[in-house]
Design a protein around this motif. Structure first.
Motif, PDB file in Angstrom:
ATOM      1  N   TRP A  47       0.830  -1.208   0.000  1.00 55.76           N
ATOM      2  CA  TRP A  47       0.000   0.000   0.000  1.00 55.76           C
ATOM      3  C   TRP A  47       0.862   1.255   0.000  1.00 55.76           C
ATOM      4  N   ILE A  48       1.954   1.237   0.761  1.00 49.96           N
ATOM      5  CA  ILE A  48       2.853   2.383   0.754  1.00 49.96           C
ATOM      6  C   ILE A  48       3.517   2.530  -0.613  1.00 49.96           C
ATOM      7  N   ARG A  49       3.894   1.413  -1.215  1.00 60.50           N
ATOM      8  CA  ARG A  49       4.476   1.460  -2.551  1.00 60.50           C
ATOM      9  C   ARG A  49       3.498   2.125  -3.536  1.00 60.50           C
ATOM     10  N   GLU A  50       2.214   1.757  -3.456  1.00 60.88           N
ATOM     11  CA  GLU A  50       1.200   2.370  -4.303  1.00 60.88           C
ATOM     12  C   GLU A  50       1.173   3.880  -4.099  1.00 60.88           C
ATOM     13  N   SER A  51       1.195   4.291  -2.835  1.00 60.37           N
ATOM     14  CA  SER A  51       1.159   5.714  -2.512  1.00 60.37           C
ATOM     15  C   SER A  51       2.390   6.434  -3.048  1.00 60.37           C
ATOM     16  N   VAL A  52       3.548   5.817  -2.887  1.00 66.22           N
ATOM     17  CA  VAL A  52       4.801   6.404  -3.368  1.00 66.22           C
ATOM     18  C   VAL A  52       4.766   6.579  -4.891  1.00 66.22           C
ATOM     19  N   TYR A 102      -2.403   5.014   3.515  1.00 70.61           N
ATOM     20  CA  TYR A 102      -0.974   5.031   3.838  1.00 70.61           C
ATOM     21  C   TYR A 102      -0.252   6.164   3.119  1.00 70.61           C
ATOM     22  N   ALA A 103       0.735   6.724   3.815  1.00 71.52           N
ATOM     23  CA  ALA A 103       1.407   7.933   3.359  1.00 71.52           C
ATOM     24  C   ALA A 103       2.640   7.636   2.514  1.00 71.52           C
ATOM     25  N   SER A 104       2.991   8.615   1.701  1.00 70.31           N
ATOM     26  CA  SER A 104       4.268   8.642   0.993  1.00 70.31           C
ATOM     27  C   SER A 104       4.875  10.014   1.224  1.00 70.31           C
ATOM     28  N   ASP A 105       6.164  10.141   0.934  1.00 65.55           N
ATOM     29  CA  ASP A 105       6.878  11.390   1.203  1.00 65.55           C
ATOM     30  C   ASP A 105       8.084  11.466   0.278  1.00 65.55           C
ATOM     31  N   MET A 106       8.253  12.595  -0.389  1.00 61.11           N
ATOM     32  CA  MET A 106       9.359  12.752  -1.331  1.00 61.11           C
ATOM     33  C   MET A 106       9.727  14.223  -1.437  1.00 61.11           C
ATOM     34  N   THR A 107      11.021  14.504  -1.522  1.00 57.54           N
ATOM     35  CA  THR A 107      11.498  15.860  -1.796  1.00 57.54           C
ATOM     36  C   THR A 107      12.467  15.819  -2.963  1.00 57.54           C
ATOM     37  N   ARG A 108      12.304  16.776  -3.867  1.00 57.36           N
ATOM     38  CA  ARG A 108      13.253  16.975  -4.951  1.00 57.36           C
ATOM     39  C   ARG A 108      13.563  18.459  -5.045  1.00 57.36           C
ATOM     40  N   THR A 109      14.810  18.778  -5.347  1.00 55.26           N
ATOM     41  CA  THR A 109      15.240  20.160  -5.524  1.00 55.26           C
ATOM     42  C   THR A 109      15.801  20.321  -6.925  1.00 55.26           C
TER      43      THR A 109
END
Length: 369
Positions: free
Chosen positions: A151-156, A236-243
């Motif tokens: 489920w987290i993979r789906e969210s990501v 379920y959560a996902s989280d990502m940062t890109r600059t």
């Protein structure tokens, strides 16, 4: 079934979760019962997703307390008996406890408000001791089941898809708030239920604010652009940062970016069962210190996520938690300079039996827009 239509109730053994909590050791013998008040913990233990509930867990099972708005929903989602109450739920629980023979009743000290605690204290029989416990359910939640990982993979993947689509619409001169709105829109279109937190879009010197909120400021050329975003999908959560850099990136930006990326990769390479969270943090911090950016790294390296965007363990300098297979954590070192800007690179990873798997598919190559 399409990837964005996974059944969030599939293969979840809620009675087993309740049993694991009821028999877990806190700071002594297991209590006779534990009152769960955090919505995320109630969902984890019972599947109930309503906004108003309490869950009384005993060694024999659990009872859900909620209000008439959720009578149908409780019957559909929760495998345990539900008591539908019209008044304050803590008072309903208190009435139920007055006739009980409980000797030891635990409650979530880090989740229950003072008024609710006072009501509970007045209601329990004199023979019943109230036991404050901290993060009892959260400790169980740290180790994700294979289904939770999926489920987290789906969210990501939804989160990354939303960024890719949103950036196709980006143009120099867009406002931070406009790009943030586009990201949220694309996230919903891709299958997310809601953002996991307020989407961060920060350009130029404002990217030096680790938790910047989007403003109406325009995203100009010759400026860095930091985007931190997450989604809830299947709960379920996902989280990502890109600059990224708008225009041709100067040498200073490239130097900073390379250092942050090397720090992130070093931390990821350290993640494996048996390693302390502090050691993972140290791996990132050591790279940035050797690059001359140690003082500009002002937060921890990451955190757990799942039913909440921030869960234990914290990946920080003093965190003693030992990493286990099934943990899902973020790795997100960053450096920040007030008059210039900040760079952060963040992935979501799952700990495996031999190391870890990076779930985030978005490239970390330096992007010039």
């Amino acid at each position: 079934m399409p990837n964005n239509e996974v059944d969030p109730t599939a293969r979840v053994d809620y009675p087993a979760r309740v049993s694991a909590l009821a028999t877990s050791s806190q700071d002594g013998p297991p209590p006779d019962a534990i009152l769960i008040s955090a919505a995320s913990n109630i969902r984890y233990l019972s599947g109930f997703t309503g906004s108003n509930a309490l869950l009384l867990v005993t060694r024999g099972g659990a009872t859900l307390f909620t209000d008439p708005r959720y009578a149908i929903q409780a019957a559909q989602e929760c495998p345990f008996p539900a008591r539908i109450e019209k008044g304050p739920l803590i008072q309903a629980v208190s009435r139920a406890l007055k006739t009980s023979k409980l000797r030891r009743l635990a409650f979530e000290r880090n989740r229950m408000g003072f008024d609710a605690w006072e009501t509970l204290k007045r209601a329990v029989p004199p023979s019943c001791n109230l036991l404050p416990v901290n993060s009892a359910v959260e400790r169980l939640r740290m180790r994700k089941s294979p289904q939770e990982v999926e489920w987290i993979r789906e969210s990501v993947e939804t989160n990354s898809r939303a960024l890719r689509r949103a950036m196709k619409r980006f143009r120099a001169g867009m406002r931070e708030s406009e790009l943030a709105a586009e990201i949220d829109y694309q996230s919903r279109r891709a299958g997310a239920e809601m953002p996991a937190f307020e989407t961060i879009v920060a350009a130029g010197p404002r990217s030096a604010l680790p938790h910047a909120r989007p403003t109406h400021a325009k995203i100009e050329t010759k400026a860095m652009l930091l985007i931190d975003m997450g989604a809830f999908q299947n709960g379920y959560a996902s989280d990502m940062t890109r600059t990224m850099f708008v225009g041709k990136a100067p040498k200073r930006f490239k130097t900073m970016y390379r250092a942050v990326l090397e720090a992130q990769l070093a931390a990821i390479d350290t993640v494996r069962p048996g390693v302390s969270a502090a050691k993972v943090d140290l791996a990132a911090r050591a790279v940035l210190e050797s690059s001359g950016f140690g003082d500009a790294f002002v937060h921890s390296t990451g955190h757990g996520l799942g039913l909440e965007i921030h869960e234990p363990p914290r990946i920080g300098k003093k965190e003693k938690t030992v990493v286990e297979a099934g943990f899902v954590i973020t790795i997100e070192p960053g450096v920040y300079f007030e008059d210039y800007g900040g760079i952060r690179i963040e992935d979501t990873v799952v700990v495996t039996d031999t190391g870890c798997e990076i779930l985030t598919p978005t490239s970390k190559e330096l992007v010039e827009l």
